[in-house]
Design an enzyme around this catalytic site. Sequence first.
Site, PDB file in Angstrom:
ATOM      1  N   GLU A  90       0.838  -1.198   0.000  1.00  0.00           N
ATOM      2  CA  GLU A  90       0.000   0.000   0.000  1.00  0.00           C
ATOM      3  C   GLU A  90       0.874   1.250   0.000  1.00  0.00           C
ATOM      4  O   GLU A  90       1.844   1.352   0.757  1.00  0.00           O
ATOM      5  CB  GLU A  90      -0.888  -0.018   1.245  1.00  0.00           C
ATOM      6  CG  GLU A  90      -1.796   1.187   1.394  1.00  0.00           C
ATOM      7  CD  GLU A  90      -2.666   1.101   2.641  1.00  0.00           C
ATOM      8  OE1 GLU A  90      -3.602   1.909   2.764  1.00  0.00           O
ATOM      9  OE2 GLU A  90      -2.418   0.219   3.493  1.00  0.00           O
ATOM     10  N   CYS A  94      -5.832  -2.606   1.906  1.00  0.00           N
ATOM     11  CA  CYS A  94      -5.817  -2.612   3.364  1.00  0.00           C
ATOM     12  C   CYS A  94      -7.193  -2.913   3.960  1.00  0.00           C
ATOM     13  O   CYS A  94      -7.772  -3.965   3.711  1.00  0.00           O
ATOM     14  CB  CYS A  94      -5.260  -1.290   3.875  1.00  0.00           C
ATOM     15  SG  CYS A  94      -4.765  -1.315   5.621  1.00  0.00           S
ATOM     16  N   LYS A 145      -8.897   3.765  -3.150  1.00  0.00           N
ATOM     17  CA  LYS A 145      -9.492   3.204  -1.935  1.00  0.00           C
ATOM     18  C   LYS A 145     -10.793   3.925  -1.603  1.00  0.00           C
ATOM     19  O   LYS A 145     -10.858   5.150  -1.565  1.00  0.00           O
ATOM     20  CB  LYS A 145      -8.494   3.327  -0.775  1.00  0.00           C
ATOM     21  CG  LYS A 145      -8.924   2.604   0.490  1.00  0.00           C
ATOM     22  CD  LYS A 145      -7.824   2.693   1.553  1.00  0.00           C
ATOM     23  CE  LYS A 145      -8.225   1.973   2.823  1.00  0.00           C
ATOM     24  NZ  LYS A 145      -7.172   2.068   3.869  1.00  0.00           N
TER      25      LYS A 145
END
Length: 358
Positions: free
Chosen positions: A54, A173, A139
């Site tokens: 990430e 994540c 995200k």
Amino acid sequence: MNSHVLNGRSATSVKVAAANVASVMFDPEAGVAKACKFIAEAGSRGVELLVFPESFIPGFPIWNAFLRPIDGHALFRRFAASSLEVDGPAIAAIAASAAKHGVAVSLGFSEVANYSAGCLWNSTVLINRDGNIVNHHRKLVPTFYEKLTWNRGDGAGLKVVDLGFGKVGGLICGENGNPLARYVLMAQGEQIHCANYPTVWPFRDDPAAPPYDLREAIRIRAAAHCFEAKVYTIVSAGVLDDATVTAICGEDEQSADLLRRSSRPASMIVTPAGTSLAESRDDEEGLVVADLDMSHLTELKQHHDMAGYYNRLDVFSVSLNQTRQAPLLTTQDTRRSRETAEPTTSEDDLIVGRSAQA
């Protein structure tokens, strides 16, 4: 899945790797060079899909965990200046390296908008072995203190792409724990899942309290998705090295101590049974490599196929908005959207990824 010879072996066997590596904090040029180095290594070892952590470039904004917001301005300015435009030269260089070495790449990076120097997203790109960007995901929701740096993403990147050796999707994540996001990928026939994680995740500043176990949290999420979706998951997590601690904390020993005693993640490759095929060791940099037997996935669908017979599409309906968000919609954009809109789907249909692209 049809079997054919690919790089000297059956296409039912795919060699994949997770990069267990440290970022070069605030240095995108060095980050690109490091990414290309590991892509070259992956290619030399016959890897066909390589996953990076990430926000690998330019690093993870972990100072948000312990600095007061009013004390983080300088680090934010530096981070924003080091973030990448998705169509810029840094991503192009990594794509060229992927093509040169014949390796598909999932790259985590901090993305900056081309219309605002302070608008950032926590993003990934999926690059195929020809060096083409085949998916770009932002995200959906920045987690906890990430909101001090990153904007919310959208559904445009919630896609599964057939790379020849398998259908590949991914999440970043904490969204690996989002059941709806995961189902969207299941419904598109995902076979290999890419999961990108940071270097460290401070949650409490109490030396007497047990730290948040990031490694175990990653393992639980990966195993759950693998078992439910009948997929393999490639987890790539960052390594916290001394250079990163110094770049973020400077001479602040209290903050440095907090980072060093926080739980570390792990890079791993997880099977549909939830077991680990390969896993990183502590903070050692390198590639975590494993061979995936893609032919094994079909028989597992007899047990539970969440996008097939083990679902009730007449009971549940899931829709997905894949429109890329933009700060301004012009009359011309609206007209183009109407011209390219797809036919209306009936209420009884499962709607996945059917929206006009603005």
